[in-house]
Each structure stands twice: as C-alpha cells, then as structure tokens.
Design an enzyme around this catalytic site. Structure first.
Site, PDB file in Angstrom:
ATOM      1  N   SER A 181       0.796  -1.187   0.048  1.00 44.07           N
ATOM      2  CA  SER A 181       0.097  -0.105  -0.074  1.00 44.07           C
ATOM      3  C   SER A 181       0.781   1.204   0.114  1.00 44.07           C
ATOM      4  O   SER A 181       1.704   1.542  -0.975  1.00 44.07           O
ATOM      5  CB  SER A 181      -0.813  -0.004   1.156  1.00 44.07           C
ATOM      6  N   ARG A 189      -1.858  12.294  -0.786  1.00 50.80           N
ATOM      7  CA  ARG A 189      -2.584  11.119  -0.648  1.00 50.80           C
ATOM      8  C   ARG A 189      -3.296  10.920   0.646  1.00 50.80           C
ATOM      9  O   ARG A 189      -4.382  10.311   0.866  1.00 50.80           O
ATOM     10  CB  ARG A 189      -1.688   9.924  -0.722  1.00 50.80           C
ATOM     11  N   GLN A 204      -4.181   2.299  -7.333  1.00 51.17           N
ATOM     12  CA  GLN A 204      -4.098   1.548  -6.152  1.00 51.17           C
ATOM     13  C   GLN A 204      -4.975   1.881  -5.076  1.00 51.17           C
ATOM     14  O   GLN A 204      -5.455   1.227  -4.391  1.00 51.17           O
ATOM     15  CB  GLN A 204      -2.545   1.799  -5.461  1.00 51.17           C
TER      16      GLN A 204
END
Length: 303
Positions: A88, A113, A245
């Site tokens: 991740s 993010r 992702q």
C-alpha cells in the site's frame, strides 16, 4: 538469487520512530528537516515524542512510515536492490528506493494521498475487517453476494488472511456471513475508513491530479506494484498503477509470488516493524527474510 527490498505500510508506526537517525546521522537529520519544511509542520516531533493517538492520524501516519523507511534506506551504505515492492503506502517508498521517484516528490505525493484519504473517510461511515482461515475465492464469493452496498476484498496479505473493505453496514453483514460460512475469524479493524475500495474514489481523483504533474524516472530495477502483481519499469505504467491503487486491491500475496517466480531469493524489509517478513514467510516458507528497523537505526547512527 535476487535481492528484493520491501517496504511496510500504514500500521507499522511507533512512538520514537526515527529518533536515533535524527540524533546521530547528519544526512538523516537534514532529510527530516527537509520533510518538516515540505509538510508545513514538524512531523519529526510527532514521530519522536507524539502519543499513539497522534501517530494514528492518517495525515501523520502515512508520511511518518514513509520517512522512517526512506530516510533509513537512503542512509544505508550502497544498497543494491534488484527488485522492490511496498505494501500500500510502502509502494511510494519502493519507488524512491528504485529511483523512479525523488525523495521530495514522493513525500509530497504521500502527504496529498494521506490528506485526500482522510477526507474520503469522512464522506461515508466505512471500515475494514480481517478474515482469517478462509480461501480467498470464498471470501470474494461472499462479498459479491452483497450487491446493495459496498464491500470488496482489499488486502491479499498471505494465504488465509484477507482484509475486506466497505461501508460499516456492509462490513457488519459480511462478517456475519463469513463466520457462518466457516471463517476461522472475521473481525472489524480499528481503521478510519474503507481503504482500497470504491469509497476512495474522491481521494483517487485528487491524487491523480498530483501524480500527473510529478516527474517519474525510469527505475534502476523493477517495482512489483500492488494492483498488477508483476514487474513494472515503465514510468507511465507506474503512474497509472499508483493511481489505481487507492480503489484497487493490494495483491501482496501475488506480488511476493511473482518476485519469487522471477528469482527473488532474499527479502529485506526496510522500515518500522516486521509485518512483511511474517507475511512473506507464510506465503513461501522457503523464502529468506530479514529486516532493517531497529537495527537500521543503529546502523545509520554509526554513520
């Protein structure tokens, strides 16, 4: 046999992380101060002295784990990865290690993010749950039966351990169904939201805009990216996989299997904790694993 460097994700943080880097290594100290400047707050103070609750904030956790991993890696004496991967968040660390991203650019993306994911978590009450002792295909099948709400497989950590992600109500229903179907354990996790699910779409849009403005280099070795679980070296593919992702599953089991198939014989985990070493050992009992965490701090402290 090839040497793979792997990097942990959110959840590996601990109070005091990186302090000995800062105190004893001039390069590490300079990088921490640069990070404080980029982020606009002294994350180093939170890492070194903050409470567990302070470190749990997504806007802190993600850059903190990234900094511990990457600053430690950059201060190693002549590391030579032949392949990299990260779980991740750890994928950003892996991309610095193989030269695809610069330290400063990667940190800026990690901060964007983290903040975008935090905002996405506040839109819909959502969570994650770990499922133990059940075949992946059965977990997938049960999640697919819940069609009026969001619940999806999110983290394929190792055989017999899959994390699902979705709305609070869908996760609660899935847990009941999974237990009834024979899961050894199905338990909600103490996380802020439904990471790696369609509920992260707002964060994905924000991150995509930042990634598209960031320079990516051709890496010195392949990165095995979470959403495709195969070697990637093309900068444009790397960009797209990073964007995907946030809403796609972390195929960690498949990444490790692909690295082994491509010749990985040794896996070195760089960053806080030993979670990935444990998962890799469960994926392939013959894999050689080691870690550089506390030992990394000691090595860096000695210069």
């Amino acid at each position: 046999m090839k040497h793979a460097f792997v990097f942990p994700g959110q959840g590996a943080q601990f109070t005091g992380m990186g302090k000995s880097f800062y105190d004893n290594n001039a390069q590490a100290r300079s990088l921490f101060e640069k990070a404080n400047e980029i982020l606009g707050f002294r994350i180093s103070d939170i890492m070194f002295e903050g409470s567990e609750e302070d470190l749990k904030q997504t806007r802190v956790t993600q850059p903190a784990v990234f900094l511990h991993s990457v600053i430690g890696y950059l201060c190693l004496s002549n590391p030579r990865p032949e392949m990299t991967a990260g779980h991740s968040l750890g994928e950003f660390s892996a991309l610095v290690a193989n030269g695809a991203l610069g330290f400063e650019d990667a940190l800026r993306l990690v901060a964007i993010r983290a903040n975008a994911m935090q905002k996405a978590c506040e839109i819909t009450p959502s969570t994650m749950a770990v499922v133990l002792g059940m075949e992946d295909a059965k977990v997938e099948e049960i999640c697919a039966t819940i069609t009026d709400d969001v619940v999806v497989p999110a983290n394929y950590n190792c055989p017999g351990q899959l994390v699902i992600s979705g709305t609070k109500t869908a996760i609660a229903r899935a847990i009941e169904l999974l237990k009834a179907a024979g899961a050894k354990r199905a338990m909600e996790l103490a996380v802020g939201g439904a990471f790696h699910s369609p509920l992260m779409a707002p964060a994905q849009n924000e991150l995509q805009a930042a990634i598209e403005k960031t320079a990516f280099n051709t890496p010195v070795c392949p990165v095995y990216q979470n959403v495709v679980a195969k070697a990637v070296t093309d900068p444009q593919e790397i960009r797209q996989n990073l964007i995907s992702q946030l809403t796609g599953a972390v195929k960690w089991t498949q990444c490790v299997q692909a690295m082994i198939a491509d010749g990985a014989g040794r896996f070195t985990e760089v960053g806080p904790g030993k979670v990935l070493q444990g998962l890799i050992a469960k994926i392939d009992k013959n894999a050689v694993t080691d870690g550089i965490s506390t030992g990394l701090e000691e090595a860096v402290a000695k210069g």
